[in-house]
Design a protein around this motif. Structure first.
Motif, PDB file in Angstrom:
ATOM      1  N   LYS A 221      -3.511   2.560 -13.343  1.00 23.08           N
ATOM      2  CA  LYS A 221      -4.399   3.422 -13.008  1.00 23.08           C
ATOM      3  C   LYS A 221      -4.502   4.443 -14.653  1.00 23.08           C
ATOM      4  CE  LYS A 221      -4.478   7.208 -11.292  1.00 23.08           C
ATOM      5  NZ  LYS A 221      -5.330   7.691 -10.517  1.00 23.08           N
TER       6      LYS A 221
ATOM      7  N   ILE B 272     -10.279  -0.359 -21.790  1.00 23.03           N
ATOM      8  CA  ILE B 272     -11.225  -0.704 -20.641  1.00 23.03           C
ATOM      9  C   ILE B 272     -12.107  -1.975 -20.685  1.00 23.03           C
ATOM     10  CG2 ILE B 272     -12.816   1.168 -19.990  1.00 23.03           C
ATOM     11  CD1 ILE B 272     -11.392   3.156 -21.084  1.00 23.03           C
TER      12      ILE B 272
ATOM     13  N   GLU C 133      -9.779   7.032  -6.951  1.00 28.40           N
ATOM     14  CA  GLU C 133      -8.612   7.653  -6.499  1.00 28.40           C
ATOM     15  C   GLU C 133      -8.853   7.509  -4.695  1.00 28.40           C
ATOM     16  OE1 GLU C 133      -7.631  10.857  -8.726  1.00 28.40           O
ATOM     17  OE2 GLU C 133      -7.573  10.046 -10.476  1.00 28.40           O
TER      18      GLU C 133
ATOM     19  N   ARG D 134     -19.545  16.897 -20.599  1.00 31.72           N
ATOM     20  CA  ARG D 134     -19.622  17.482 -19.242  1.00 31.72           C
ATOM     21  C   ARG D 134     -20.191  18.958 -19.721  1.00 31.72           C
ATOM     22  NH1 ARG D 134     -15.768  16.906 -15.699  1.00 31.72           N
ATOM     23  NH2 ARG D 134     -16.928  18.707 -14.674  1.00 31.72           N
TER      24      ARG D 134
ATOM     25  N   ILE E  52     -10.731  -2.421  -5.744  1.00 28.61           N
ATOM     26  CA  ILE E  52     -10.163  -1.840  -6.998  1.00 28.61           C
ATOM     27  C   ILE E  52     -10.571  -0.522  -7.858  1.00 28.61           C
ATOM     28  CG2 ILE E  52      -9.853  -2.130  -9.554  1.00 28.61           C
ATOM     29  CD1 ILE E  52      -7.722  -4.381  -7.589  1.00 28.61           C
TER      30      ILE E  52
ATOM     31  N   PHE F  21     -16.660  14.596 -10.488  1.00 29.60           N
ATOM     32  CA  PHE F  21     -17.438  13.710 -11.858  1.00 29.60           C
ATOM     33  C   PHE F  21     -16.591  13.045 -12.261  1.00 29.60           C
ATOM     34  CE2 PHE F  21     -19.818  14.093 -16.282  1.00 29.60           C
ATOM     35  CZ  PHE F  21     -20.308  14.373 -15.646  1.00 29.60           C
ATOM     36  N   ASP F  22     -15.119  13.503 -12.069  1.00 32.45           N
ATOM     37  CA  ASP F  22     -13.703  13.070 -13.344  1.00 32.45           C
ATOM     38  C   ASP F  22     -14.437  11.096 -12.083  1.00 32.45           C
ATOM     39  OD1 ASP F  22     -14.282  14.449 -14.709  1.00 32.45           O
ATOM     40  OD2 ASP F  22     -11.936  15.033 -15.083  1.00 32.45           O
TER      41      ASP F  22
ATOM     42  N   VAL G 271      -6.995   4.207   0.917  1.00 34.08           N
ATOM     43  CA  VAL G 271      -7.064   2.983   1.706  1.00 34.08           C
ATOM     44  C   VAL G 271      -8.526   3.767   2.796  1.00 34.08           C
ATOM     45  CG1 VAL G 271      -6.520   1.411   3.710  1.00 34.08           C
ATOM     46  CG2 VAL G 271      -5.174   1.901   1.384  1.00 34.08           C
TER      47      VAL G 271
ATOM     48  N   ILE H 110      -8.809   8.031 -18.262  1.00 31.01           N
ATOM     49  CA  ILE H 110     -10.120   8.828 -18.740  1.00 31.01           C
ATOM     50  C   ILE H 110     -11.311   9.657 -18.839  1.00 31.01           C
ATOM     51  CG2 ILE H 110     -10.062   6.483 -20.130  1.00 31.01           C
ATOM     52  CD1 ILE H 110     -12.216   5.678 -18.686  1.00 31.01           C
TER      53      ILE H 110
ATOM     54  N   THR I 121      -4.873   2.620 -18.090  1.00 26.96           N
ATOM     55  CA  THR I 121      -6.603   2.610 -18.528  1.00 26.96           C
ATOM     56  C   THR I 121      -7.573   3.127 -17.764  1.00 26.96           C
ATOM     57  OG1 THR I 121      -5.121  -0.158 -18.643  1.00 26.96           O
ATOM     58  CG2 THR I 121      -7.703   0.811 -19.082  1.00 26.96           C
ATOM     59  N   LEU I 122      -7.032   3.669 -17.123  1.00 29.97           N
ATOM     60  CA  LEU I 122      -8.325   3.691 -16.419  1.00 29.97           C
ATOM     61  C   LEU I 122      -8.313   5.519 -16.457  1.00 29.97           C
ATOM     62  CD1 LEU I 122      -9.304   1.819 -13.143  1.00 29.97           C
ATOM     63  CD2 LEU I 122     -10.973   2.578 -15.198  1.00 29.97           C
TER      64      LEU I 122
ATOM     65  N   ARG J  95     -10.324   2.624  -5.416  1.00 29.13           N
ATOM     66  CA  ARG J  95      -8.593   2.876  -5.204  1.00 29.13           C
ATOM     67  C   ARG J  95      -8.182   3.407  -6.476  1.00 29.13           C
ATOM     68  NH1 ARG J  95      -5.300   4.235  -2.620  1.00 29.13           N
ATOM     69  NH2 ARG J  95      -3.773   2.845  -2.691  1.00 29.13           N
ATOM     70  N   PHE J  96      -8.386   2.685  -7.569  1.00 27.95           N
ATOM     71  CA  PHE J  96      -7.764   3.042  -8.336  1.00 27.95           C
ATOM     72  C   PHE J  96      -8.236   4.107  -9.687  1.00 27.95           C
ATOM     73  CE2 PHE J  96      -5.342  -1.034  -7.792  1.00 27.95           C
ATOM     74  CZ  PHE J  96      -4.081  -0.575  -7.080  1.00 27.95           C
ATOM     75  N   ALA J  97      -9.895   3.908  -9.698  1.00 28.90           N
ATOM     76  CA  ALA J  97     -10.608   4.625 -10.789  1.00 28.90           C
ATOM     77  C   ALA J  97     -11.050   5.859  -9.486  1.00 28.90           C
ATOM     78  CB  ALA J  97     -11.817   4.118 -10.632  1.00 28.90           C
TER      79      ALA J  97
ATOM     80  N   TYR K  51     -17.414   9.419 -12.516  1.00 33.49           N
ATOM     81  CA  TYR K  51     -16.767   8.970 -14.185  1.00 33.49           C
ATOM     82  C   TYR K  51     -16.409   7.119 -14.260  1.00 33.49           C
ATOM     83  CZ  TYR K  51     -16.290   8.309 -18.963  1.00 33.49           C
ATOM     84  OH  TYR K  51     -15.920   7.699 -19.858  1.00 33.49           O
ATOM     85  N   ARG K  52     -15.430   7.216 -13.163  1.00 31.27           N
ATOM     86  CA  ARG K  52     -14.206   6.177 -13.878  1.00 31.27           C
ATOM     87  C   ARG K  52     -14.507   5.359 -13.415  1.00 31.27           C
ATOM     88  NH1 ARG K  52     -10.370  10.336 -14.093  1.00 31.27           N
ATOM     89  NH2 ARG K  52      -9.434  10.653 -11.609  1.00 31.27           N
TER      90      ARG K  52
ATOM     91  N   LEU L 238     -10.248  -4.922 -18.876  1.00 29.33           N
ATOM     92  CA  LEU L 238     -10.256  -4.528 -17.744  1.00 29.33           C
ATOM     93  C   LEU L 238     -11.243  -4.605 -16.741  1.00 29.33           C
ATOM     94  CD1 LEU L 238      -8.070  -3.840 -15.236  1.00 29.33           C
ATOM     95  CD2 LEU L 238      -9.230  -1.339 -15.619  1.00 29.33           C
TER      96      LEU L 238
ATOM     97  N   PRO M 214     -14.611  12.352 -19.208  1.00 27.91           N
ATOM     98  CA  PRO M 214     -15.511  12.269 -19.892  1.00 27.91           C
ATOM     99  C   PRO M 214     -15.447  12.769 -21.231  1.00 27.91           C
ATOM    100  CG  PRO M 214     -16.601  12.570 -17.740  1.00 27.91           C
ATOM    101  CD  PRO M 214     -15.148  12.615 -17.969  1.00 27.91           C
TER     102      PRO M 214
ATOM    103  N   ASP N 226       0.690  -1.491   0.299  1.00 32.51           N
ATOM    104  CA  ASP N 226       0.100   0.026  -0.197  1.00 32.51           C
ATOM    105  C   ASP N 226       0.838   0.988  -0.029  1.00 32.51           C
ATOM    106  OD1 ASP N 226      -3.135   1.463  -0.149  1.00 32.51           O
ATOM    107  OD2 ASP N 226      -1.781   1.951   2.309  1.00 32.51           O
TER     108      ASP N 226
ATOM    109  N   VAL O 105     -17.378   3.520 -15.228  1.00 33.58           N
ATOM    110  CA  VAL O 105     -16.873   2.719 -15.888  1.00 33.58           C
ATOM    111  C   VAL O 105     -16.177   1.264 -15.551  1.00 33.58           C
ATOM    112  CG1 VAL O 105     -15.135   3.290 -17.802  1.00 33.58           C
ATOM    113  CG2 VAL O 105     -16.166   4.939 -17.493  1.00 33.58           C
ATOM    114  N   LEU O 106     -15.534   1.954 -14.428  1.00 32.70           N
ATOM    115  CA  LEU O 106     -14.831   0.460 -14.756  1.00 32.70           C
ATOM    116  C   LEU O 106     -15.433  -0.898 -13.824  1.00 32.70           C
ATOM    117  CD1 LEU O 106     -11.972  -1.099 -13.679  1.00 32.70           C
ATOM    118  CD2 LEU O 106     -12.116  -0.271 -11.454  1.00 32.70           C
TER     119      LEU O 106
END
Lengths: 382, 181
Positions: free
Chosen positions: A50, B121, B146, A62, B139, B27-28, B149, A55, A52-53, B142-144, B31-32, B124, A57, A12, B35-36
């Motif tokens: 990370k 995408i 952000e 927007r 996942i 928002f972003d 922990v 991205i 890949t993501l 943490r990754f989409a 969104y992520r 994944l 909108p 972590d 998407v995931l």
């Protein structure tokens, strides 16, 4: 077990360094060379996930989304306003049930105790219900209007108390109740309905919105009614729209104190006048006006002289007295309330100002309408 | 945290600046996160919008708790919408992947890059769907999203230690799944 926990912690920590602080996988592995073989594939997987993501909108989406959100919020705000208005038009059975409950509760002194409760108090709903019942049980129009005037006075006291306590949510709700009661009073005494739009007094609008704003009319533009914060409507992808945050900065509620920026257009005159109308220069002693029409200060909208006893039958005399009393009461409120609300305005944070400004605008406009309607009635009588 | 408490209070009063800030900051990430979970960028856009509409509609009922970020509430709304979407989708006929990707234009200037991005995408998202629910959530958050922990732990109602362990096992599984193609 401990080893696993330790590894979880190290993994972590490395992820935090790589994902949040921009370190490389190699830098992280160098910190834990003994775990490098185990860590490396996991960090690579995390990094690739990370990436890949990474991205966003589509920009045109927007833009469209902001527009849609603004419309939806506007609709919600209107519904909210209607809900408060609905309070006055609730079905008869609700009032009947409330009446029974209040009669039951009265015996235990709850109603009496509720009389002084504030919007943050547990007995406040009882106070409101009691007021509704009193309104229903008051048969005459003038009596109802007088009761509304007294209730408005209570609302203003509550607003001041809530602002002093920093209970802004309750303060805002009370301002809305005040607005509703003022409108109800105005319609009771026969004030014209077309100006009630003032209730949705202008909130600040963002300067960039003005370019796309509809022509200025008597009715405030939708953006101004509730001061929705988002970007302007144009759903075209090509048009450059400034960052929402910047617009919002310009649209801060405090801006409502000045005339709203209208990008070269005259602001709706009526609104500006209502919102920025100075307190009428009624003397300090206004609150102490005795309930006799002849001594109402000149500056306050003065009631017509009451005809002499000999000129009117008793029943008419009663009505005239009642109307004169109402005029004095309303004239006093018309001076006291906007002034008191303006004082509160100085004390509250910016976020709480729009609702107060609406209440000030409503009390300025509605009291004026009520007094005018009373004068018209008086002249009709003459 | 004091700042967030004040932000929430202002948002509950329908303060424009506060609502804007919440919208722009989240928002972003939302969104992520979506998407995931669903692997469809266009659909994710509409759903993200819906998350904020629902959130702002219900903002008065939101109760701020110290130490729990507002975003955790937004992720819960997003999660519920995803569950709803996937349930409805399972009842609808599926669209072949190629067709879905072709229509899933994200407006990029480079169509080839866009298709590659969408394939990555989809791959994944597809791999993630083979993880346990808790691993998927870690996942995604943490990754989409952000989230740290600690924040993810609040959203999931688990201890930080449990989230770290889930994170570890999720990455191990994800690696195997992605390698298997």
């Amino acid at each position: 077990m401990n080893r696993e926990k330790e590894f979880d912690n190290i993994l972590d920590e490395c992820l935090e360094r790589i994902l949040a602080r921009g370190e490389t996988v190699e830098q992280c592995l160098a910190r834990y060379p003994e775990l490098a073989a185990e860590l490396e594939p996991l960090l690579q997987t995390a990094l690739s996930t990370k990436e890949t993501l990474a991205i966003k909108p589509r920009p045109e989406f927007r833009e469209r989304a902001r527009y849609q959100l603004r419309s939806a919020l506007q609709e919600m705000e209107e519904k909210r306003q209607r809900r408060f208005a609905f309070f006055n038009w609730q079905p008869q059975w609700v009032t009947a049930v409330a009446a029974v409950l209040i009669l039951l509760l009265a015996s235990s002194g709850t109603v009496a105790a509720a009389g002084n409760s504030m919007p943050d108090g547990t007995l406040y709903p009882v106070k409101l219900a009691t007021e509704q019942v009193r309104l229903v049980l008051t048969p005459s129009t003038l009596g109802k209007a007088e009761l509304y005037a007294k209730l408005a006075d209570k609302r203003v006291t509550e607003i001041i108390k809530m602002a002093d306590k920093g209970k802004l949510e309750q303060m805002e709700r009370t301002t809305q109740r005040l607005n509703v009661q003022l409108v109800a009073m105005a319609s009771l005494v026969g004030a014209p309905e077309e100006d009630t739009a003032v209730l949705t007094a202008p909130a600040p609008s963002a300067a960039p919105q003005e370019a796309a704003a509809p022509p200025v009319t008597e009715e405030p533009p939708e953006e101004e009614k509730i001061g929705i914060f988002l970007a302007p409507a144009p759903p075209s992808a090509a048009k450059e729209v400034p960052a929402v945050a910047e617009e919002a900065q310009e649209a801060r509620p405090g801006a409502a104190l000045g005339p709203p920026p209208h990008a070269g257009k005259e602001p709706p005159k009526k609104k500006a006048e209502v919102q920025l109308a100075p307190v009428q220069p009624v003397p300090e002693e206004a609150p102490a006006i005795p309930l006799a029409p002849s001594v109402v200060p000149e500056e306050a909208p003065a009631p017509q002289p009451v005809p002499s006893e000999s000129a009117e039958p008793d029943i008419d005399k009663g009505k005239v007295d009642k109307r004169a009393e109402l005029m004095v009461l309303v004239a006093r409120n018309a001076v006291k309330h906007p002034e008191a609300l303006r004082e509160v305005l100085q004390k509250v944070p910016e976020s709480a100002r729009p609702s107060l400004l609406r209440a000030i605008a409503a009390s300025d406009a509605e009291y004026e309408k009520i007094l005018e309607a009373l004068r018209v009635r008086e002249r009709g009588k003459d | 945290m004091q700042d967030e408490e004040s932000l929430v209070r202002r948002a509950k009063e329908h303060d424009q600046t506060a609502l804007t800030q919440i919208y722009e900051e989240n928002f972003d990430k939302i969104y992520r996160y979506i998407v995931l979970k669903i692997g469809d960028r266009t659909e994710a856009e509409d759903m993200t919008q819906q998350v904020f509409l629902s959130a702002f509609k219900a903002i008065s009922s939101f109760k701020y708790k110290k130490g729990t970020p507002l975003s955790s509430w937004l992720y819960r709304i997003a999660h519920n919408q995803i569950v709803d979407y996937l349930r409805k989708k399972s009842k609808r006929p599926t669209v072949p992947l190629e067709e879905s990707l072709a229509s899933d234009s994200s407006g990029s200037s480079d169509p080839r890059l866009e298709v590659e991005q969408n394939l990555a995408i989809e791959q994944l998202a597809s791999a993630t769907r083979h993880l346990t629910k808790a691993q998927q959530e870690v996942i995604s958050l943490r990754f989409a999203g952000e989230l740290s922990v600690a924040q993810a732990a609040k959203v999931m109602g688990k201890s930080e230690g449990a989230v770290k362990a889930l994170q570890h096992s999720a990455i191990v599984s994800l690696r195997k799944l992605l390698a298997a193609g």
